[in-house]
Design a protein around this motif. Structure first.
Motif, PDB file in Angstrom:
ATOM      1  N   TYR A  96       0.833  -1.211   0.000  1.00  0.00           N
ATOM      2  CA  TYR A  96       0.000   0.000   0.000  1.00  0.00           C
ATOM      3  C   TYR A  96       0.864   1.257   0.000  1.00  0.00           C
ATOM      4  CZ  TYR A  96      -4.472  -2.384   0.658  1.00  0.00           C
ATOM      5  OH  TYR A  96      -5.580  -3.147   0.464  1.00  0.00           O
ATOM      6  N   ALA A  99       1.661   1.841  -3.557  1.00  0.00           N
ATOM      7  CA  ALA A  99       0.516   2.340  -4.329  1.00  0.00           C
ATOM      8  C   ALA A  99       0.269   3.811  -4.003  1.00  0.00           C
ATOM      9  CB  ALA A  99      -0.721   1.507  -4.010  1.00  0.00           C
ATOM     10  N   ARG A 100       0.392   4.116  -2.730  1.00  0.00           N
ATOM     11  CA  ARG A 100       0.121   5.467  -2.287  1.00  0.00           C
ATOM     12  C   ARG A 100       1.198   6.445  -2.777  1.00  0.00           C
ATOM     13  NH1 ARG A 100      -1.196   6.684   4.011  1.00  0.00           N
ATOM     14  NH2 ARG A 100      -1.080   8.926   3.792  1.00  0.00           N
ATOM     15  N   ALA A 103       0.815   7.685  -6.169  1.00  0.00           N
ATOM     16  CA  ALA A 103      -0.311   8.579  -6.434  1.00  0.00           C
ATOM     17  C   ALA A 103      -0.028  10.030  -6.060  1.00  0.00           C
ATOM     18  CB  ALA A 103      -1.543   8.088  -5.664  1.00  0.00           C
ATOM     19  N   TYR A 144       0.020   0.285 -16.403  1.00  0.00           N
ATOM     20  CA  TYR A 144      -0.985   0.627 -15.396  1.00  0.00           C
ATOM     21  C   TYR A 144      -1.642  -0.630 -14.822  1.00  0.00           C
ATOM     22  CZ  TYR A 144      -4.776   3.291 -13.247  1.00  0.00           C
ATOM     23  OH  TYR A 144      -5.663   3.834 -12.360  1.00  0.00           O
ATOM     24  N   MET A 149      -0.967   0.074  -7.795  1.00  0.00           N
ATOM     25  CA  MET A 149      -2.324   0.625  -7.718  1.00  0.00           C
ATOM     26  C   MET A 149      -3.375  -0.400  -8.149  1.00  0.00           C
ATOM     27  SD  MET A 149      -2.396   4.471  -9.192  1.00  0.00           S
ATOM     28  CE  MET A 149      -1.354   5.782  -8.588  1.00  0.00           C
ATOM     29  N   ARG A 153      -6.245  -1.525  -5.696  1.00  0.00           N
ATOM     30  CA  ARG A 153      -7.651  -1.294  -6.025  1.00  0.00           C
ATOM     31  C   ARG A 153      -8.445  -2.593  -5.976  1.00  0.00           C
ATOM     32  NH1 ARG A 153      -8.998   3.251  -8.210  1.00  0.00           N
ATOM     33  NH2 ARG A 153      -7.020   3.405  -9.309  1.00  0.00           N
ATOM     34  N   THR A 156      -8.641  -3.838  -2.172  1.00  0.00           N
ATOM     35  CA  THR A 156      -9.538  -3.070  -1.296  1.00  0.00           C
ATOM     36  C   THR A 156     -10.945  -2.953  -1.880  1.00  0.00           C
ATOM     37  OG1 THR A 156      -7.614  -1.721  -0.770  1.00  0.00           O
ATOM     38  CG2 THR A 156      -9.721  -0.943   0.045  1.00  0.00           C
ATOM     39  N   PHE A 158     -12.385  -4.717  -4.399  1.00  0.00           N
ATOM     40  CA  PHE A 158     -13.038  -5.929  -4.899  1.00  0.00           C
ATOM     41  C   PHE A 158     -12.775  -7.138  -4.009  1.00  0.00           C
ATOM     42  CE2 PHE A 158     -12.841  -3.062  -8.427  1.00  0.00           C
ATOM     43  CZ  PHE A 158     -13.960  -3.323  -9.202  1.00  0.00           C
TER      44      PHE A 158
ATOM     45  N   VAL B  57      -6.923  13.467   8.754  1.00  0.00           N
ATOM     46  CA  VAL B  57      -7.319  12.391   7.846  1.00  0.00           C
ATOM     47  C   VAL B  57      -8.821  12.489   7.543  1.00  0.00           C
ATOM     48  CG1 VAL B  57      -7.506   9.882   7.570  1.00  0.00           C
ATOM     49  CG2 VAL B  57      -5.444  10.869   8.562  1.00  0.00           C
ATOM     50  N   ALA B 105      -6.312  10.762  -5.883  1.00  0.00           N
ATOM     51  CA  ALA B 105      -5.673   9.477  -6.194  1.00  0.00           C
ATOM     52  C   ALA B 105      -5.063   8.865  -4.938  1.00  0.00           C
ATOM     53  CB  ALA B 105      -4.589   9.669  -7.255  1.00  0.00           C
ATOM     54  N   GLU B 106      -4.433   9.706  -4.145  1.00  0.00           N
ATOM     55  CA  GLU B 106      -3.705   9.201  -2.984  1.00  0.00           C
ATOM     56  C   GLU B 106      -4.665   8.677  -1.907  1.00  0.00           C
ATOM     57  OE1 GLU B 106      -1.903   9.267   0.803  1.00  0.00           O
ATOM     58  OE2 GLU B 106      -3.032  11.016   0.194  1.00  0.00           O
ATOM     59  N   MET B 109      -5.737   5.081  -2.201  1.00  0.00           N
ATOM     60  CA  MET B 109      -4.701   4.039  -2.160  1.00  0.00           C
ATOM     61  C   MET B 109      -4.243   3.778  -0.731  1.00  0.00           C
ATOM     62  SD  MET B 109      -4.106   2.701  -5.027  1.00  0.00           S
ATOM     63  CE  MET B 109      -5.499   2.891  -6.126  1.00  0.00           C
ATOM     64  N   ARG B 110      -5.125   4.026   0.230  1.00  0.00           N
ATOM     65  CA  ARG B 110      -4.742   3.863   1.632  1.00  0.00           C
ATOM     66  C   ARG B 110      -5.291   2.596   2.244  1.00  0.00           C
ATOM     67  NH1 ARG B 110      -4.755   9.599   4.705  1.00  0.00           N
ATOM     68  NH2 ARG B 110      -3.522  10.741   3.202  1.00  0.00           N
ATOM     69  N   GLY B 111      -5.799   1.683   1.434  1.00  0.00           N
ATOM     70  CA  GLY B 111      -6.361   0.470   2.012  1.00  0.00           C
ATOM     71  C   GLY B 111      -7.697   0.750   2.670  1.00  0.00           C
ATOM     72  N   VAL B 112      -8.050  -0.069   3.657  1.00  0.00           N
ATOM     73  CA  VAL B 112      -9.394   0.042   4.235  1.00  0.00           C
ATOM     74  C   VAL B 112      -9.607   1.352   4.994  1.00  0.00           C
ATOM     75  CG1 VAL B 112      -9.953  -2.400   4.387  1.00  0.00           C
ATOM     76  CG2 VAL B 112      -8.580  -1.353   6.180  1.00  0.00           C
ATOM     77  N   SER B 113      -8.523   2.004   5.408  1.00  0.00           N
ATOM     78  CA  SER B 113      -8.704   3.249   6.154  1.00  0.00           C
ATOM     79  C   SER B 113      -8.817   4.467   5.229  1.00  0.00           C
ATOM     80  CB  SER B 113      -7.551   3.448   7.134  1.00  0.00           C
ATOM     81  OG  SER B 113      -6.324   3.388   6.442  1.00  0.00           O
ATOM     82  N   PRO B 117     -11.555   2.738  -3.410  1.00  0.00           N
ATOM     83  CA  PRO B 117     -10.814   2.844  -4.668  1.00  0.00           C
ATOM     84  C   PRO B 117     -11.670   2.501  -5.891  1.00  0.00           C
ATOM     85  CG  PRO B 117     -10.241   0.811  -3.564  1.00  0.00           C
ATOM     86  CD  PRO B 117     -11.244   1.510  -2.674  1.00  0.00           C
ATOM     87  N   SER B 118     -12.899   2.071  -5.673  1.00  0.00           N
ATOM     88  CA  SER B 118     -13.727   1.704  -6.838  1.00  0.00           C
ATOM     89  C   SER B 118     -15.168   2.154  -6.625  1.00  0.00           C
ATOM     90  CB  SER B 118     -13.665   0.198  -7.068  1.00  0.00           C
ATOM     91  OG  SER B 118     -13.967  -0.487  -5.859  1.00  0.00           O
ATOM     92  N   HIS B 149     -10.527   0.389 -12.725  1.00  0.00           N
ATOM     93  CA  HIS B 149      -9.136   0.849 -12.606  1.00  0.00           C
ATOM     94  C   HIS B 149      -8.860   1.985 -13.599  1.00  0.00           C
ATOM     95  CE1 HIS B 149      -5.008   0.521 -11.369  1.00  0.00           C
ATOM     96  NE2 HIS B 149      -4.574   0.082 -12.527  1.00  0.00           N
ATOM     97  N   SER B 152     -10.382   5.986 -13.235  1.00  0.00           N
ATOM     98  CA  SER B 152      -9.989   6.570 -11.954  1.00  0.00           C
ATOM     99  C   SER B 152      -8.852   7.545 -12.189  1.00  0.00           C
ATOM    100  CB  SER B 152      -9.526   5.471 -10.992  1.00  0.00           C
ATOM    101  OG  SER B 152      -8.220   5.062 -11.329  1.00  0.00           O
ATOM    102  N   GLY B 154      -6.114   7.555 -10.794  1.00  0.00           N
ATOM    103  CA  GLY B 154      -4.822   6.863 -10.815  1.00  0.00           C
ATOM    104  C   GLY B 154      -4.276   6.734 -12.233  1.00  0.00           C
TER     105      GLY B 154
END
Lengths: 212, 188
Positions: A96, A99-100, A103, A144, A149, A153, A156, A158, B57, B105-106, B109-113, B117-118, B149, B152, B154
Motif C-alpha cells: 500500500y 501504491a500510495r 499517487a 498501469y 495501484m 484497487r 480493497t 473488490f 485524515v 488518487a492518494e 490508495m490507503r487500504g481500508v482506512s 478505490p472503486s 481501474h 480513476s 490513478g
C-alpha cells in the motif's frame, strides 16, 4: 555506538519496522526519531515533508522487498507481475505504501520506474513494427495494469486475493494485446506463444478455449 | 468514479470548509495547510473546523470525496459502451486540476482506512449485466475491475508520471484501453 553509515537509510529501515504495527499516517516523526535514536530535527532535515518520506520509503521498500524479476518476453512479463502481486499479498502494508507513493504529487524529479522502461524495451523487441501511437497506448496500459495501484484497487475495492488479481491482470493484458494485428508481432510470439500467455477477454468461438 | 458518487449530505458549514481546503490545496499543496488558515478562508472559527473534522485524515477524506462528487463529476453513462467516453472526459478534468487529482488518487490508495478505490463498481456491474448478462463470474469481475481501474484518477497520475503524457495522450490511451477491455463483450 557506531554511526549509521547512512542516516537517510536508517530512517527508512526504521519506518519499515514501524509499518508492521501501524499505518503510515500513524508513524509520527517523533516516534520515528525515537526508533532510530536520532533527533526529530534530523528526520526533518532528511525528509522535509511526509510526502518526501513516503516517496523515499516506497523506493526503499521496492528495492529491498519487491525487486522486479527481469523479463524480456510477454510471457516472462506475466510471470514477473504475478510474482510481484503475490509478494504484495504477503506484505500488504508495504505494498500500500508503494501504491500510495505512486499517487502523490511528485516531490523530486521522479524518474519513470524501472518496470516502465522494461515494458517499453519488451515491446521494442516483441512488436518492432508497431506504430508509435499504438506503442504508447499498449505500454501505458500494460504499465498501469501491472502497478501496485491495480493490486491495491482490486484488493480493497473488490476483495480479491493474489490469485484472482493475477487472473484479472492476465485478462486485461490479453485484451490489450489482442487489439493489435498479428503482423505486429515479431516471429517468436506468432509461432510459439509462451506458456504464460493466457486467453484474452476477447472470446474465441469454438472448442479449444481453455480457462487459465 | 463512474456516476455521481455517494456523498453524505453536507451542511453549509461543511461545504464551505471543504471548498476552502480545496482552494488552499491548489494554492499551497495538501501538506502545509493548517486548520487556522482553513478556518480563516472559510470565514468560520477554527474550533468549528475541528468539531466537523476532528483529524486531518477525516478532513482529507471528506475533501477528496467532495472533489470527486463536484469538480470531477461527470454525466452518468447510459451504457457500458459509453464508459470509454466518460473516461476520456474524466482525464481531461483531472488534467485541469493536477494538485486535486493527486490528492484524490492518494486517498484511494490507503487500504481500508482510506477512500473507496472503486466507487463506480456497482454502476459498472449494472451496465455490464445489461449488455452481457451471461458472462461467467471471473470474466465479469475482471472486466469490471479493469474498467474501474481505468476510470480513476490513478490512470491520469500514472500515465503522466511514468510516460510524461499530456492531457490528449492520457485521454487517448485510457479510452483506448477501455475499448480493448470491452472488445470481449461486443458480440455476446
Amino acid at each position: 555506538m557506531e554511526e549509521p553509515v547512512d542516516t537517510a537509510t536508517a530512517i527508512l529501515a526504521s519506518a519499515a519496522v514501524l509499518l508492521r504495527e501501524r499505518t503510515f499516517d500513524d508513524i509520527s516523526y517523533r516516534a520515528l526519531a525515537d526508533e532510530v535514536g536520532i533527533s526529530e530535527r534530523t528526520i526533518y532535515r532528511q525528509y522535509p515533508t511526509r510526502a518526501h518520506l513516503l516517496a523515499a520509503l516506497s523506493n526503499w521498500i521496492e528495492r529491498t522487498c519487491f525487486p522486479l524479476p527481469p523479463f524480456v518476453t510477454v510471457s516472462d512479463f506475466h510471470a514477473a507481475v504475478h510474482e510481484r502481486f503475490r509478494a504484495f499479498d504477503a506484505s500488504p502494508a508495504y505494498a500500500y505504501v508503494g501504491a500510495r507513493a505512486a499517487a502523490i504529487s511528485p516531490t523530486l524529479d521522479t524518474e519513470p520506474a524501472y518496470i516502465t522502461r522494461a515494458i517499453e524495451a519488451m515491446l521494442d523487441v516483441a512488436a518492432p513494427a508497431l506504430n508509435r501511437r499504438d506503442r504508447r497506448r499498449v505500454a501505458a496500459s500494460l504499465r498501469y495494469f501491472s502497478s501496485a495501484m491495480f493490486w491495491a484497487r482490486l484488493r480493497t475495492g473488490f476483495d480479491l486475493d493474489a490469485g484472482e488479481i493475477c487472473d484479472a491482470f492476465d485478462q486485461a493484458v490479453g485484451a490489450v494485446l489482442a487489439r493489435l494485428p498479428a503482423a505486429t508481432w515479431a516471429e517468436p510470439r506468432a509461432t510459439t506463444p509462451g506458456p504464460g500467455r493466457t486467453e484474452p477477454l476477447v472470446s474465441r468461438p469454438g472448442p479449444g478455449r481453455t480457462e487459465p | 468514479m463512474t456516476g455521481p458518487a455517494a456523498v453524505p449530505a453536507l451542511s453549509g458549514t461543511q461545504e464551505s470548509i471543504l471548498a476552502a481546503y480545496t482552494e488552499l490545496i491548489e494554492e499551497l499543496g495538501s501538506d502545509d495547510v493548517s486548520y487556522r488558515v482553513i478556518a480563516r478562508r472559510a470565514g468560520i472559527a477554527e474550533r468549528t473546523v475541528f468539531r466537523n473534522y476532528p483529524t486531518r485524515v477525516d478532513l482529507l477524506l471528506a475533501t477528496a470525496a467532495w472533489i470527486e462528487a463536484t469538480l470531477f463529476a461527470r454525466e452518468e453513462s447510459r451504457s457500458i459502451f459509453d464508459i470509454p467516453l466518460a473516461i476520456r472526459e474524466a482525464m481531461e478534468r483531472y488534467d485541469a486540476r493536477p494538485e486535486l487529482a493527486h490528492v484524490v488518487a492518494e486517498t484511494a490508495m490507503r487500504g481500508v482506512s482510506g477512500a473507496s478505490p472503486s466507487p463506480g463498481r456497482e454502476q459498472l456491474e449494472r451496465l455490464l449485466d445489461a449488455e452481457a448478462p451471461a458472462l461467467d463470474p471471473a470474466r465479469r469481475r475482471a472486466i469490471v475491475a479493469a474498467l474501474s481501474h481505468l476510470d480513476s484518477v490513478g490512470t491520469w497520475v500514472t500515465l503522466r508520471r511514468e510516460f510524461g503524457m499530456d492531457r490528449r495522450d492520457i485521454a487517448d490511451a485510457a479510452a483506448w484501453a477501455a475499448e480493448a477491455v470491452l472488445d470481449g463483450i461486443r458480440h455476446t
